[in-house]
Design a protein around this motif. Sequence first.
Motif, PDB file in Angstrom:
ATOM      1  N   HIS A  31       0.849  -1.194   0.000  1.00 42.96           N
ATOM      2  CA  HIS A  31       0.000   0.000   0.000  1.00 42.96           C
ATOM      3  C   HIS A  31       0.882   1.240   0.000  1.00 42.96           C
ATOM      4  O   HIS A  31       2.098   1.168   0.193  1.00 42.96           O
ATOM      5  CB  HIS A  31      -0.956  -0.004   1.215  1.00 42.96           C
ATOM      6  CG  HIS A  31      -0.273   0.180   2.544  1.00 42.96           C
ATOM      7  ND1 HIS A  31       0.195   1.399   2.983  1.00 42.96           N
ATOM      8  CD2 HIS A  31       0.010  -0.696   3.535  1.00 42.96           C
ATOM      9  CE1 HIS A  31       0.721   1.273   4.186  1.00 42.96           C
ATOM     10  NE2 HIS A  31       0.635   0.006   4.538  1.00 42.96           N
ATOM     11  N   SER A  35      -4.123   3.715   0.112  1.00 40.14           N
ATOM     12  CA  SER A  35      -4.880   2.600  -0.447  1.00 40.14           C
ATOM     13  C   SER A  35      -3.951   1.442  -0.773  1.00 40.14           C
ATOM     14  O   SER A  35      -2.739   1.627  -0.957  1.00 40.14           O
ATOM     15  CB  SER A  35      -5.636   3.037  -1.710  1.00 40.14           C
ATOM     16  OG  SER A  35      -4.734   3.534  -2.684  1.00 40.14           O
ATOM     17  N   ALA A  36      -4.533   0.256  -0.828  1.00 41.06           N
ATOM     18  CA  ALA A  36      -3.751  -0.954  -1.107  1.00 41.06           C
ATOM     19  C   ALA A  36      -3.534  -1.127  -2.605  1.00 41.06           C
ATOM     20  O   ALA A  36      -4.310  -0.639  -3.426  1.00 41.06           O
ATOM     21  CB  ALA A  36      -4.465  -2.177  -0.543  1.00 41.06           C
ATOM     22  N   PHE A  75      -7.374  -1.363   4.611  1.00 42.04           N
ATOM     23  CA  PHE A  75      -7.008  -1.070   3.225  1.00 42.04           C
ATOM     24  C   PHE A  75      -7.562  -2.119   2.254  1.00 42.04           C
ATOM     25  O   PHE A  75      -7.483  -1.944   1.044  1.00 42.04           O
ATOM     26  CB  PHE A  75      -5.485  -1.025   3.064  1.00 42.04           C
ATOM     27  CG  PHE A  75      -4.838   0.220   3.610  1.00 42.04           C
ATOM     28  CD1 PHE A  75      -5.464   1.448   3.529  1.00 42.04           C
ATOM     29  CD2 PHE A  75      -3.575   0.159   4.188  1.00 42.04           C
ATOM     30  CE1 PHE A  75      -4.858   2.597   4.015  1.00 42.04           C
ATOM     31  CE2 PHE A  75      -2.961   1.298   4.685  1.00 42.04           C
ATOM     32  CZ  PHE A  75      -3.614   2.526   4.601  1.00 42.04           C
TER      33      PHE A  75
END
Length: 290
Positions: A31, A35-36, A75
């Motif tokens: 990430h 966000s991942a 995430f």
Amino acid sequence: MTASAPLLVPGLRSLAPAYHGILCDVWGVLHNGVSAFEQAHQALASFRREAGGTVVLITNAPRPNAPIREQLAGFGVPLEAYDDIVTSGDVTRDLLHANAGAKLLHIGPERDLPLYDETGVVLASEEDAELISCTGLFDDENETPDDYRDRLSILAKRGLTMICANPDIVVERGDRLIWCAGALARLYEDLGGTVSILGKPHAPIYKAAVERLEAIRGGPVDPQKILAVGDGLPTDIRGAVSQDLDVLFITGGIHAADFGATDDPDEHLVLRRLAEEGLRARAAVPRLIW
């Protein structure tokens, strides 16, 4: 890998048969702090499912691993992507236990305070402190290391040792670079202070991660069967090389701007930078994919 073999590979799939375990960095690989990267956690899940491999995440996060699990879940990183997590906070806690009873000055955000739970250290003011623990900047969105120069100079002159719970200098948070505890530790050393660091690139966190890997697999694992995955040259890559582990270098992370187009890096530039740093890699990919 022969000298003539290309460094850049299509993805983890091409390397997977040679390895039983992966030690994978988190921030910058799985990430970006916001966000991942879906393809990254899918690649690790595929390594576990299709190659029968074991994945231990190894991160310089200055907190115990439980909050990191929660963060990854938030995430959208599924449990199928990894077997366990070892953090810089985990190994730092061992050193804090060894200093139980000491009056400790915490430098870093409040979110990192769980690091000290049940360690026996006593949080104290700057005036009373006998030891410093640095997990980051108090306000890493707005402050810089130079904001701490005067404070750290006074502490260094008192001869206090700083325990650095996160050796990273900077990390990416979305499209921004954020200063980390490692930057304050570097400044503290420049000011004459003594620093103790246990996370990447130093040996203790790798020892702990390999021990977890072997415990999960139920026995010793040949180091030549362990692949380290990371994007940071001074931490992930240097640490893995120092432990004589093969490396999959993620070029699209923190050093992406050095290698041309992020998704189409110039292999010559990657090889040159590795050589300049005295480092090596088994292979490289822009982003972790299967």
